[in-house]
Write a protein that holds these residues in place. Structure first.
Motif, PDB file in Angstrom:
ATOM      1  N   ASN A 132     -10.539  15.280  -4.888  1.00 57.20           N
ATOM      2  CA  ASN A 132      -9.649  16.057  -4.189  1.00 57.20           C
ATOM      3  C   ASN A 132      -8.301  16.033  -5.175  1.00 57.20           C
ATOM      4  O   ASN A 132      -7.500  17.064  -5.169  1.00 57.20           O
ATOM      5  N   PHE A 133      -7.721  14.843  -5.477  1.00 52.66           N
ATOM      6  CA  PHE A 133      -6.308  14.451  -6.132  1.00 52.66           C
ATOM      7  C   PHE A 133      -6.373  15.381  -7.356  1.00 52.66           C
ATOM      8  O   PHE A 133      -5.235  16.283  -7.442  1.00 52.66           O
ATOM      9  N   ILE A 134      -7.337  15.617  -8.281  1.00 49.49           N
ATOM     10  CA  ILE A 134      -7.491  16.329  -9.264  1.00 49.49           C
ATOM     11  C   ILE A 134      -7.518  17.790  -9.216  1.00 49.49           C
ATOM     12  O   ILE A 134      -6.794  18.546 -10.158  1.00 49.49           O
ATOM     13  N   HIS A 135      -8.224  18.179  -8.248  1.00 47.14           N
ATOM     14  CA  HIS A 135      -7.988  19.623  -7.682  1.00 47.14           C
ATOM     15  C   HIS A 135      -7.053  20.235  -6.713  1.00 47.14           C
ATOM     16  O   HIS A 135      -6.939  21.178  -6.497  1.00 47.14           O
ATOM     17  N   THR A 194       0.897  -1.310  -0.157  1.00 44.41           N
ATOM     18  CA  THR A 194      -0.064  -0.010  -0.148  1.00 44.41           C
ATOM     19  C   THR A 194       0.871   1.316  -0.027  1.00 44.41           C
ATOM     20  O   THR A 194       0.529   2.188  -0.837  1.00 44.41           O
ATOM     21  N   ARG A 195       1.920   1.178   0.754  1.00 44.18           N
ATOM     22  CA  ARG A 195       2.728   2.361   0.785  1.00 44.18           C
ATOM     23  C   ARG A 195       3.520   2.449  -0.396  1.00 44.18           C
ATOM     24  O   ARG A 195       3.632   3.800  -1.005  1.00 44.18           O
ATOM     25  N   LEU A 196       3.779   1.493  -1.206  1.00 44.38           N
ATOM     26  CA  LEU A 196       4.485   1.659  -2.502  1.00 44.38           C
ATOM     27  C   LEU A 196       3.289   2.769  -3.492  1.00 44.38           C
ATOM     28  O   LEU A 196       4.000   3.491  -4.146  1.00 44.38           O
ATOM     29  N   THR A 197       2.240   2.251  -3.565  1.00 45.98           N
ATOM     30  CA  THR A 197       1.233   2.755  -4.343  1.00 45.98           C
ATOM     31  C   THR A 197       0.904   4.223  -3.916  1.00 45.98           C
ATOM     32  O   THR A 197       0.863   5.244  -4.975  1.00 45.98           O
ATOM     33  N   GLY A 198       0.999   4.159  -2.613  1.00 49.12           N
ATOM     34  CA  GLY A 198       0.608   5.677  -2.113  1.00 49.12           C
ATOM     35  C   GLY A 198       2.092   6.406  -2.600  1.00 49.12           C
ATOM     36  O   GLY A 198       1.744   8.058  -2.850  1.00 49.12           O
ATOM     37  N   ASN A 199       3.276   5.987  -2.580  1.00 52.40           N
ATOM     38  CA  ASN A 199       4.416   6.931  -2.769  1.00 52.40           C
ATOM     39  C   ASN A 199       4.219   7.279  -4.495  1.00 52.40           C
ATOM     40  O   ASN A 199       4.641   8.272  -4.711  1.00 52.40           O
ATOM     41  N   PHE A 200       3.813   6.231  -5.139  1.00 53.86           N
ATOM     42  CA  PHE A 200       3.786   6.334  -6.611  1.00 53.86           C
ATOM     43  C   PHE A 200       2.623   7.751  -6.869  1.00 53.86           C
ATOM     44  O   PHE A 200       2.883   8.514  -7.577  1.00 53.86           O
ATOM     45  N   ILE A 201       1.524   7.832  -6.233  1.00 55.30           N
ATOM     46  CA  ILE A 201       0.640   8.692  -6.175  1.00 55.30           C
ATOM     47  C   ILE A 201       0.964  10.096  -5.934  1.00 55.30           C
ATOM     48  O   ILE A 201       0.770  11.089  -6.646  1.00 55.30           O
ATOM     49  N   ARG A 202       1.860  10.107  -4.458  1.00 56.49           N
ATOM     50  CA  ARG A 202       2.247  11.267  -4.026  1.00 56.49           C
ATOM     51  C   ARG A 202       3.463  11.917  -5.285  1.00 56.49           C
ATOM     52  O   ARG A 202       3.232  13.127  -5.383  1.00 56.49           O
ATOM     53  N   LYS A 203       4.143  11.065  -5.896  1.00 56.72           N
ATOM     54  CA  LYS A 203       5.126  11.532  -6.873  1.00 56.72           C
ATOM     55  C   LYS A 203       4.239  12.146  -8.190  1.00 56.72           C
ATOM     56  O   LYS A 203       4.652  13.259  -8.804  1.00 56.72           O
ATOM     57  N   GLU A 204       3.267  11.439  -8.646  1.00 56.04           N
ATOM     58  CA  GLU A 204       2.276  11.921  -9.634  1.00 56.04           C
ATOM     59  C   GLU A 204       1.769  12.958  -9.661  1.00 56.04           C
ATOM     60  O   GLU A 204       1.527  13.854 -10.257  1.00 56.04           O
ATOM     61  N   SER A 205       1.428  13.399  -8.259  1.00 53.96           N
ATOM     62  CA  SER A 205       0.789  14.519  -7.992  1.00 53.96           C
ATOM     63  C   SER A 205       1.478  15.968  -8.268  1.00 53.96           C
ATOM     64  O   SER A 205       1.103  17.044  -8.129  1.00 53.96           O
ATOM     65  N   MET A 206       2.870  15.649  -8.217  1.00 54.23           N
ATOM     66  CA  MET A 206       3.752  16.872  -8.363  1.00 54.23           C
ATOM     67  C   MET A 206       3.721  17.453  -9.612  1.00 54.23           C
ATOM     68  O   MET A 206       3.855  18.681  -9.976  1.00 54.23           O
TER      69      MET A 206
END
Length: 262
Positions: free
Chosen positions: A92-95, A14-26
């Motif tokens: 939330n992520f998109i905005h 789960t943490r790996l996926t969360g890290n991917f999402i955090r990186k993409e949010s940048m």
């Protein structure tokens, strides 16, 4: 089965996926948004996060089934079934609003045995397993001790489609707002439930929810000493798509209010 060890592996995936999402949010480009329906958005981040999560969870329990939001896998006739939302809080992520999460539940037959919710931006990992405590970053958590609505802070969600129940829902909001410290709408059902589990919210209610939105968070609430049910007070909250989660002490008062409108 060593449920604690299994949970630690799920937390890592789960943490790996969360890290991917955090990186993409940048560097997320809103032009990549797709619409599955009215106000129901998805992006390449959701889809890629789900593929990654399914791949890693499949390694933990080969041959297990999946219920997924983006239909990467949809296999349910197995002893073990993962119920996952790779990005709960897509709007939330998109905005660029920093509350969204990864939600992972594991069911054995029809009973939950693992629940993990990772709130990405605060780095908060909520987890629990059969026979174990509910944890936040490896520290045990419990629901609140608020005994009545006048002491409580509640969470909810607003319907963004299927508006036929909206009039009575607004009446319910009005009623609740006059009885409690306030109503909060964070935008991630998984986080709302995790916050009930750790006592930040005293209760949470919402309808039009899918199993992958609430399966993990609901188990966290139960394991932290709270109660989870549908608007009629029954156990079939995954099937009826209505969820009321409370600290247990507020159940009767909130349920009686909900039943006036639903």
């Amino acid at each position: 089965m060593n449920y604690e060890l299994l949970c630690s592996k799920v937390v890592a995936a789960t943490r790996l996926t969360g890290n991917f999402i955090r990186k993409e949010s940048m560097a997320f480009d809103s032009n990549s948004i797709e619409y599955k329906g009215l106000n129901d958005m998805v992006s390449y981040v959701d889809k890629n996060a789900e593929k990654q999560l399914v791949k890693n969870l499949s390694k933990i329990l080969p041959g297990s089934g999946f219920i997924t939001e983006e239909d990467t896998e949809d296999i349910t006739d197995r002893t073990f079934t993962w119920i996952i939302d790779p990005l709960d809080g897509t709007t939330n992520f998109i905005h660029g609003i920093p509350t969204y999460s990864v939600s992972v539940a594991l069911y054995e037959e029809d009973k939950p045995i693992i629940g993990v919710v990772y709130e990405i931006n605060r780095g908060e990992m909520f987890s629990t397993y059969k026979g174990g405590p509910a944890l936040l970053n490896n520290k045990e958590i419990r629901v609140s001790k608020a005994e009545n609505l006048t002491q409580s802070l509640l969470a909810t969600g607003f319907p963004y489609y299927q508006f036929e129940k909206q009039p009575q829902y607004i009446q319910l909001f009005t009623d609740m707002m006059q009885k409690c410290h306030g109503l909060r709408r964070i935008g991630s059902a998984a986080v709302d439930l995790a916050y009930v589990a750790c006592g930040r919210f005293d209760a949470y209610f919402e309808y039009n929810l899918n199993s992958y939105d609430v399966a993990a968070g609901a188990y966290l609430v139960q394991q932290a000493g709270g109660q989870i049910m549908n608007f009629a007070g029954g156990d079939e909250f995954l099937q009826t798509r209505e969820v009321l989660a409370t600290n247990g002490l507020l159940t009767e008062e909130i349920l009686s209010t909900i039943k006036k409108y639903f």
